[in-house]
Scaffold this motif. Structure first.
Motif, short mmCIF file in Angstrom:
data_model
loop_
_atom_site.label_atom_id
_atom_site.label_comp_id
_atom_site.label_asym_id
_atom_site.label_seq_id
_atom_site.Cartn_x
_atom_site.Cartn_y
_atom_site.Cartn_z
N TYR A 86 1.60 4.60 10.51
CA TYR A 86 1.21 4.27 12.05
C TYR A 86 1.25 3.14 11.78
O TYR A 86 1.44 2.23 13.19
CB TYR A 86 0.71 5.97 12.28
CG TYR A 86 -0.07 4.89 13.59
CD1 TYR A 86 0.70 5.77 15.27
CD2 TYR A 86 -1.25 4.99 14.68
CE1 TYR A 86 0.96 5.58 15.84
CE2 TYR A 86 -1.95 4.54 15.43
CZ TYR A 86 -0.76 4.91 16.52
OH TYR A 86 -1.04 4.93 17.80
N LEU A 100 -0.95 12.03 3.90
CA LEU A 100 -1.61 11.46 5.27
C LEU A 100 -1.63 10.57 5.26
O LEU A 100 -1.87 9.66 6.21
CB LEU A 100 -3.29 12.31 5.37
CG LEU A 100 -2.84 13.73 6.05
CD1 LEU A 100 -3.78 14.76 6.22
CD2 LEU A 100 -2.29 13.81 7.41
N CYS A 101 -2.58 9.75 3.70
CA CYS A 101 -2.99 8.37 3.81
C CYS A 101 -1.69 7.42 3.88
O CYS A 101 -1.63 6.78 5.34
CB CYS A 101 -2.94 8.06 2.79
SG CYS A 101 -4.26 6.20 2.17
N SER A 102 -0.30 8.16 3.37
CA SER A 102 0.73 7.36 3.73
C SER A 102 1.71 7.48 5.42
O SER A 102 1.55 6.64 6.02
CB SER A 102 2.06 7.27 2.75
OG SER A 102 2.36 8.61 2.46
N VAL A 162 -1.12 7.52 7.85
CA VAL A 162 -1.93 6.62 8.49
C VAL A 162 -1.16 4.97 8.52
O VAL A 162 -1.18 4.60 9.50
CB VAL A 162 -3.30 6.89 8.21
CG1 VAL A 162 -3.98 5.53 8.67
CG2 VAL A 162 -3.97 7.98 8.49
N LEU A 163 -1.02 4.96 7.45
CA LEU A 163 -0.38 3.52 7.27
C LEU A 163 1.11 3.39 7.55
O LEU A 163 1.66 1.82 8.54
CB LEU A 163 0.15 2.72 5.29
CG LEU A 163 -1.40 3.33 4.85
CD1 LEU A 163 -0.65 3.25 3.17
CD2 LEU A 163 -1.91 1.99 5.16
N SER A 188 -3.51 14.86 0.71
CA SER A 188 -4.40 13.91 1.42
C SER A 188 -3.47 12.29 1.08
O SER A 188 -3.47 11.31 2.24
CB SER A 188 -5.13 13.67 0.96
OG SER A 188 -5.51 12.89 -0.68
N LEU A 189 -2.27 12.38 -0.06
CA LEU A 189 -1.40 11.24 -0.06
C LEU A 189 -1.24 10.85 1.31
O LEU A 189 -0.62 10.20 1.60
CB LEU A 189 -1.38 10.66 -1.25
CG LEU A 189 -2.16 10.11 -2.78
CD1 LEU A 189 -1.73 10.32 -3.73
CD2 LEU A 189 -2.63 8.68 -2.31
N VAL A 237 0.65 4.46 -2.67
CA VAL A 237 0.91 5.48 -2.56
C VAL A 237 2.07 6.17 -3.28
O VAL A 237 1.49 7.27 -3.73
CB VAL A 237 0.58 5.66 -0.89
CG1 VAL A 237 0.79 7.09 -0.66
CG2 VAL A 237 -0.89 5.18 -0.03
N LEU A 240 0.72 -0.86 0.43
CA LEU A 240 -0.04 -0.08 -0.33
C LEU A 240 0.71 1.11 -0.06
O LEU A 240 0.90 2.52 -1.09
CB LEU A 240 -1.21 -0.03 1.12
CG LEU A 240 -2.31 -0.49 1.42
CD1 LEU A 240 -2.60 -0.61 2.56
CD2 LEU A 240 -3.55 -0.05 -0.02
N SER A 241 1.99 1.58 0.84
CA SER A 241 2.85 2.56 1.43
C SER A 241 3.48 2.91 -0.51
O SER A 241 3.30 3.89 -1.24
CB SER A 241 3.52 2.23 2.20
OG SER A 241 3.14 1.91 3.46
#
Lengths: 148, 594
Positions: B201, B194-196, B198-199, B191-192, B22, B18-19
Motif C-alpha cells: 500500500y 499484513l506487513c507486506s 502495508v508495504l 502478520s507478515l 518478507v 523489504l517486500s
C-alpha cells in the motif's frame, strides 16, 4: 640706412583694412616702410624672392583666399631664413581656436583688429616698437593676445 | 523536483527489498512448518509402528504361551509350532524395534529390559517343558514354574504397556510442541502478509503520488515549453542544439521562423540551414561553426539570412558547449534576430552624423557671425571714427548727431553679435545664474529699443518685479526680443501697447507647465495689441528660422523667438505663445522659483 626705418609687411585680402593700415602708419610718428600683399601667395612669393629686404614685423590676416595666414605662418616657421621676422596675427575674430593654433605655430602676438582708428594707431605703434627679443623670451599664452 | 524524485526512487527500492525479504521469510517459514508437519507425522507413524511391534511381541508371547499350554495339556507337538513360530516372530519384531529405536536411548534401555524379561519368560517356557514330569501337571515344581511364567508374563505385559504409555507421552509432548509451533506459524505468516500488504500500500501510495507529481511536472514543463516558444517569438530568438559527435541538430520552432520558414519544415542540418544564409556570409559562418566544435565558449557570430521573399535579416548567434551523460560534446545555442537593433543603430548613426553635420554648420555659422558679420561692422565703425576725427569741422551739428546715432547703433549691433555668438556657443554651465533686479534688466531692454519705441510711440506698462535668479544678459535679451517682436508686428493704424504682468503661480495650476521641476514659478506675460497669429502656429514660431510672414512685409531673421525659447530653457522654464489674428498675441514665460 637700414636702421633708420622699421620694415613692415601686411598680408590682408581686405582693401579697406589695407587702407586703414597704411593710413595709420602714415600718421604714426615712427619711420616705417610698409608693404602690403593681397593674399598669402603673393606674400610668400615676395618673401622667397632673392635679395629682398626681409620685414622686421609681419602682420598676417588669417582668413585670406588661396593661402591663409595659418599656412603662411607654417611655411615661414619652417624656413630658418625667416627666423628674425616678428609675426603678428592681425585678424577680425579672436576665437579661442585661432589664438590657440597660431600660438602653437609660433606667432609672436595676436591682434584683434580694433574698431576705431585711434585705437588702431595706438596698437600698431605699440607693436612695431616692441623689443621682440625680450617679448619672445617672456612670451606666454596670457600675453599673446594683445589687449587694448 | 529531481531530488524528491530520486528520494522516491530510493524509497521504492527499499520497499522492494523489504517486500522481497518478507516473501523470503514467509517462504522459509512455510517450508519450515511443512517440514515440521512431515516430521511430526513421521514421528507419529514411528511411535505407532513401535507400539504395533510391541503389541505384536506381546501377542506372539501370548501365542507362545497358548501353544505351550496346549502342548502341556495335549502333549501334541502341533501346539509347539505356535511357540516356535512365536519365538522367531518375537525376534523379528525385536530386530525391527532395534532399527526403529536406534536413536532413542530411553526406549532402547526399556527395550533391553523388555528383552531380558522376554528371554526370562522364554527360558521359563523352556524350563517348564523340560521340567514337566510326564503327564503330571500337579507336580509342585512345575506349578511354581508355571506360576513364575505367569508373573513374568504379567510383568512383560506391564512393561510393554509402560513403554507404550511412555511412547504415547513422548508423542503427546511432541504433539503439543508442534501444535504450539504450528499455532505460531500461521500467526506469523498472517502478520507478515499484513506487513507486506502495508508495504504494498505504501509503495502504491508513493508511486501514485510520484505519478501525480510527474504529471504536474509534465504539465508545468509543457507550459514552460509553450511560454518559451512564445517568448522566443516575442523576443525574436531561436535556439538549437548540436551533438557534435553524431552531427545531430535540433532547431526550435522559432529558429525556423527566423529564416522565414514554418516550424520544423525542413530537416535540421547545417547544410539545410546554410541555404538560408546570405551568400556573402556562408563562408565565414561555416568557418565559425567549425571552430565551435573545438572551443568551449565562442564570441557572438553575426550573419545575415535571406528569406524566400528576399527579406534580409540580421542574426546573432551564441553557442556554448556542454558534455552530456554519454560524454559527447553538445553545443547549446541561441540565435537572435537583431535586424531591428541594427536598423535602429543605423538610424541612430545617421542621426548622429546628421547632428555632427548640424554642429559643423552651427560652428561655421558661429564663424560667419563672429568674423564675417563683424568685419563690415568694424569697418563702419572705423570709418565713423575717422569721420568724427578728421571731418568733424566739415559736418553740421545735425550731421555730427547722426554720426553719433550711427555709432550707437553700430555699437549695439556689435554687442548683439557678440551676445548672440556667446549665446549660441555657451551652454548654461558657462553662465552665472545670479539674483538679478529684473526691473533694471527690463529698463536696459527698453533703452536698447529706445529708438524703435519712440519711433512707434509704443506704450509699455509693466508690473514691478521681485529679484529673480537668472542669467542677466540672457533675460535682458529675452525682454529685448519679446518687446521688439511686439513692436515689429504691430497692428496697422494702432500704436503698439504692451502690458507686462508678473505673478507667482503654482505649477499644478498651469496647464502650460509640463512635468514641472519646481512647485512654484514666476509667470511673466507679455500682452500686445499687434497683428497676432493663427493659434496653429503657436508652437512653430519658436523653431529656428521659422517665419510666419514674408520678408518683404516684416524684416527679421527668424532667430529671435528661438533664442527666447533657448534662454527660457536655460533657466529650466517654459515659454508659450497664444494669439488671435488682428487682436494681438500673448507670450508667457515661466521661470522656476527655487
Amino acid at each position: 640706412m637700414q636702421e633708420d626705418y622699421i620694415n613692415i609687411i601686411l598680408a590682408d585680402d581686405d582693401e579697406d583694412d589695407r587702407l586703414f593700415f597704411t593710413d595709420a602708419f602714415e600718421e604714426i610718428k615712427i619711420t616705417t616702410r610698409v608693404k602690403t600683399f593681397n593674399d598669402g601667395v603673393y606674400l610668400m612669393d615676395y618673401l622667397n624672392t632673392d635679395g629682398i629686404q626681409l620685414p622686421n614685423v609681419l602682420f598676417l590676416d588669417l582668413n585670406m583666399p588661396r593661402k591663409s595666414g595659418l599656412e603662411c605662418l607654417r611655411e615661414i616657421k619652417q624656413n630658418e631664413k625667416f627666423n628674425d621676422i616678428a609675426i603678428a596675427i592681425y585678424s577680425t575674430s579672436a576665437s579661442e581656436e585661432d589664438i590657440e593654433k597660431t600660438f602653437i605655430k609660433g606667432a609672436n602676438i595676436y591682434i584683434k583688429k580694433p574698431s576705431d582708428f585711434k585705437t588702431l594707431k595706438k596698437v600698431l605703434s605699440e607693436v612695431v616698437t616692441i623689443n621682440w627679443q625680450y617679448h619672445t623670451n617672456s612670451m606666454n599664452k596670457e600675453n599673446f593676445l594683445l589687449r587694448f | 523536483m529531481i531530488k524528491t524524485l530520486s528520494n522516491n526512487i530510493s524509497f521504492l527500492r527499499t520497499m522492494l527489498y523489504l517486500s522481497a525479504f518478507v516473501i523470503l521469510v514467509v517462504g522459509a517459514l512455510t517450508y519450515r512448518s511443512i517440514t515440521e508437519v512431515t516430521k511430526s507425522s513421521e514421528m507419529v507413524t514411528h511411535t505407532y509402528k513401535v507400539n504395533v511391534e510391541l503389541e505384536q511381541i506381546l501377542s506372539n508371547l501370548k501365542d507362545a504361551e497358548t501353544g505351550q499350554r496346549g502342548f502341556i495339556i495335549t502333549r501334541d507337538s502341533v501346539f509347539l509350532d505356535s511357540y516356535t513360530s512365536g519365538r522367531s516372530k518375537i525376534n523379528n519384531s525385536f530386530a525391527e524395534l532395534k532399527v526403529l529405536t536406534r536413536n532413542d536411548t530411553l526406549l532402547n534401555t526399556n527395550l533391553i529390559a523388555l528383552n531380558g524379561l522376554i528371554n526370562k519368560r522364554l527360558i521359563a517356557f523352556q524350563t517348564s517343558y523340560s521340567s514337566l514330569p510326564k503327564d503330571d501337571i500337579d507336580d509342585p515344581a512345575f506349578i511354581s514354574n508355571f506360576r513364575d511364567g505367569k508373573y513374568l508374563m504379567d510383568s512383560i505385559s506391564v512393561k510393554i504397556k509402560s513403554i507404550v504409555s511412555l511412547q504415547n507421552n513422548i508423542l503427546e509432548t511432541r504433539k503439543n510442541e508442534y501444535e504450539n509451533d504450528l499455532m505460531a506459524t500461521p500467526l506469523l505468516l498472517f502478520s507478515l502478509l499484513l506487513c507486506s500488504l502495508v508495504l504494498m500500500y505504501v509503495a502504491y501510495n508513493n508511486i501514485y503520488k510520484n505519478i501525480k507529481k510527474l504529471k504536474a511536472t509534465n504539465e508545468a514543463l509543457e507550459i514552460f515549453k509553450e511560454s518559451t516558444n512564445q517568448s522566443e517569438i516575442v523576443s525574436k530568438h531561436g535556439s538549437w542544439t548540436w551533438n557534435v559527435k553524431d552531427n545531430v541538430f535540433t532547431f526550435s520552432d522559432n529558429l525556423y521562423r527566423l529564416v522565414g520558414e514554418q516550424p520544423q519544415s525542413f530537416k535540421p542540418t547545417i547544410e539545410n540551414f546554410l541555404n538560408y544564409v546570405h551568400p556573402e556570409d556562408v563562408e565565414q559562418l561555416s568557418k565559425q561553426t567549425e571552430q565551435m566544435k573545438e572551443n568551449v565558449e565562442l564570441p557572438y557570430i553575426y550573419y545575415r539570412v535571406v528569406h524566400k521573399n528576399g527579406n534580409i535579416k540580421h542574426l546573432k548567434a551564441y553557442g556554448k558547449s556542454l558534455i552530456n551523460e554519454e560524454n559527447d560534446t553538445v553545443l547549446l545555442g541561441t540565435t537572435a534576430d537583431i535586424t531591428d537593433e541594427i536598423m535602429s543603430f543605423r538610424a541612430l548613426e545617421e542621426r548622429n552624423m546628421e547632428l555632427e553635420r548640424n554642429n559643423k554648420e552651427l560652428s561655421s555659422f558661429n564663424y560667419v557671425a563672429s568674423h564675417d558679420l563683424q568685419e563690415p561692422l568694424r569697418k563702419i565703425q572705423t570709418f565713423l571714427s575717422r569721420l568724427e576725427d578728421e571731418e568733424a569741422e566739415n559736418l553740421s551739428s545735425k550731421g555730427t548727431k547722426y554720426i553719433d546715432r550711427i555709432q550707437n547703433a553700430a555699437t549695439r549691433m556689435r554687442l548683439l553679435i557678440d551676445d548672440l555668438l556667446q549665446f549660441s556657443r555657451s551652454n548654461k554651465a558657462d553662465k552665472v545664474i545670479e539674483e538679478s533686479n529684473i526691473n533694471l534688466l527690463l529698463e536696459a531692454a527698453k533703452q536698447d529699443l529706445a529708438e524703435v519705441i519712440s519711433a512707434e510711440n509704443a506704450e509699455i506698462t509693466s508690473d514691478t518685479f521681485p529679484t529673480i535668479k537668472v542669467i542677466p544678459f540672457q533675460i535682458q535679451q529675452l525682454f529685448i526680443n519679446l518687446l521688439g517682436n511686439a513692436i515689429k508686428y504691430k497692428a496697422e493704424g494702432k500704436t503698439p501697447k504692451i502690458v507686462i504682468k508678473h505673478k507667482v503661480v503654482d505649477a499644478e495650476d498651469e496647464e502650460n507647465i509640463v512635468k514641472p521641476k519646481k512647485a512654484f514659478y514666476h509667470k511673466i506675460t507679455f500682452t500686445d495689441n499687434g497683428i497676432g497669429f493663427e493659434e496653429q502656429y503657436a508652437e512653430q514660431i519658436f523653431t529656428l528660422f521659422s517665419r510666419l510672414h514674408n520678408k518683404d512685409e516684416y524684416s527679421g531673421t527668424g532667430i529671435g523667438l528661438s533664442i527666447c525659447k533657448k534662454i527660457v530653457e536655460n533657466h529650466s522654464g517654459y515659454i508659450t505663445a497664444s494669439g488671435q489674428p488682428g487682436k494681438g498675441a500673448v507670450f508667457t514665460v515661466y521661470l522656476p522659483i527655487d
